[in-house]
Design an enzyme around this catalytic site. Structure first.
Site, mmCIF file in Angstrom:
data_model
loop_
_atom_site.group_PDB
_atom_site.id
_atom_site.type_symbol
_atom_site.label_atom_id
_atom_site.label_comp_id
_atom_site.label_asym_id
_atom_site.label_seq_id
_atom_site.Cartn_x
_atom_site.Cartn_y
_atom_site.Cartn_z
ATOM 1 C CE LYS A 141 -4.475 -1.362 0.138
ATOM 2 N NZ LYS A 141 -5.395 -0.719 -0.620
ATOM 3 C CB SER A 193 -9.416 -2.421 7.379
ATOM 4 O OG SER A 193 -8.450 -2.904 6.383
ATOM 5 C CD GLU A 233 -13.089 -11.414 -5.095
ATOM 6 O OE1 GLU A 233 -13.253 -10.100 -4.695
ATOM 7 O OE2 GLU A 233 -13.725 -12.039 -5.741
ATOM 8 N N GLY A 256 -15.829 -13.113 0.576
ATOM 9 C CA GLY A 256 -15.959 -11.852 0.112
ATOM 10 C C GLY A 256 -15.480 -11.762 -1.551
ATOM 11 C CG ASP A 315 -16.300 -7.406 -3.560
ATOM 12 O OD1 ASP A 315 -15.641 -8.272 -2.870
ATOM 13 O OD2 ASP A 315 -15.750 -6.272 -4.091
ATOM 14 C CB SER A 318 -0.705 -7.919 -0.958
ATOM 15 O OG SER A 318 -1.544 -8.571 0.026
#
Length: 325
Positions: free
Chosen positions: A57, A82, A208, A212, A214, A308
């Site tokens: 990130k 989060s 995923e 979750g 989506d 990640s």
């Protein structure tokens, strides 16, 4: 005949890499003979758990924040997250001499909140299951005159995240398949942008958590689909709908989505710790879980994984991995 320029291009990712030079870490690409033998392929692990703040990130947050004007930086930066993007924006702001206000869920992992505060950010909390973090952050930014740096829904953020995959293929050459986690979709959108431009034959597959999915549902429906806020150990992927910008890119670039369960994520975390000697948080372990469970199907010769992040405290890691409970 008209053509539409994508909102993020390989040139954008390369420009982000230049801004990040000497600021972000060029994270290692690890190999494991044990993992190669289990997978029946040559596996290359891009270890973003060794990035600053412990996750990819920082790449997107710094790339976006570094492009703000002096006036915007003087008024401060806002973000919602989060945990990992929260830390990334907090550190990016500190590096650039700005202040940061972060909207975080009340149940965010304590270690991530503590780290975010440690970088000098102010924390504002909300209820993940009943509140709207975007609305809270936008109202806060408007009230205080802050510039909002979202966790994935911004071309400069996406371009920054894509530098992880750019570094990977610069080191390994062309890959047959790239696996990466999918939360809001910024990491895999930036990664696919870079990799597909350089090596069009590379298949890019997102991973995923089962609870979750989506993005998988949205890709199948051909439009963004909302789901209830998922309850999964992969807190970094606990989103209810993909971003509009990220989905537009991923709909064009991704070759598929695979799902992994929480128990499979735990097993991947254990494997990484015991056999690879690295610590992964649940979201960071999902591509490895997909590989170990065979979710991707028969593998071609050369496979890359973006691991990640590794932001997890010792107590939670032991609880998740020690007993399997």
């Amino acid at each position: 005949m008209t053509t539409t320029t994508p909102p993020v291009t390989l040139d954008d990712v390369r420009a982000a890499a230049e801004r990040l030079e000497g600021v972000a870490h060029r994270t290692p690409v690890l190999r494991s003979r044990t993992l190669d033998a289990l997978a029946g392929a040559e596996i290359h692990l891009k270890c973003e758990n060794f990035q600053r703040v412990g996750a990819f990130k920082f790449r997107g947050a710094y790339n976006a924040a570094s492009r703000l004007t002096p006036g915007q930086l003087s008024r401060g930066i806002a973000a919602y997250s989060s945990g990992n993007h929260a830390q990334a924006v907090a550190l990016a702001a500190r590096e650039l001499g700005a202040t940061a206000v972060i909207v975080m869920p009340e149940d965010a992992p304590p270690s991530k909140r503590t780290a975010t505060e440690g970088y000098g950010a102010e924390i504002v909390t909300y209820d993940r299951y009943g509140g709207d973090r975007v609305a809270v952050a936008e109202a806060l930014a408007a009230e205080r005159g802050l510039t909002l740096v979202p966790p994935y829904e911004h071309p400069h953020v996406i371009a920054g995240q894509g530098t992880a995959a750019l570094e990977l293929v610069e080191e390994t050459g062309a890959l047959d398949v790239l696996l990466a986690p999918v939360g809001g979709g910024g990491l895999i959108a930036g990664s696919a942008t870079a990799v597909k431009a350089l090596h069009p034959g590379t298949r890019v597959i997102g991973v995923e958590p089962e609870a979750g999915d989506d993005t998988r549902r949205s890709l199948e429906a051909g439009r963004r689909v909302a789901i209830p806020v998922p309850r999964t150990i992969a807190d970094g992927q606990a989103l209810h709908m993909p971003g509009e910008l990220t989905f537009s890119l991923n709909q064009r670039l991704l070759d598929g989505i695979v799902l992994v369960g929480d128990d499979e994520i735990r097993e991947a975390m254990r494997f990484a710790f015991e056999r690879l000697k690295i610590v992964l948080e649940p979201s960071g372990a999902t591509p490895l879980a997909a590989l170990l469970t065979g979710r991707v199907g028969p593998l071609p010769p050369r496979v890359g994984l973006i691991l990640s992040g590794g932001n997890i405290d010792a107590v939670r890691f032991a609880r998740l991995c020690g007993s399997g409970a």
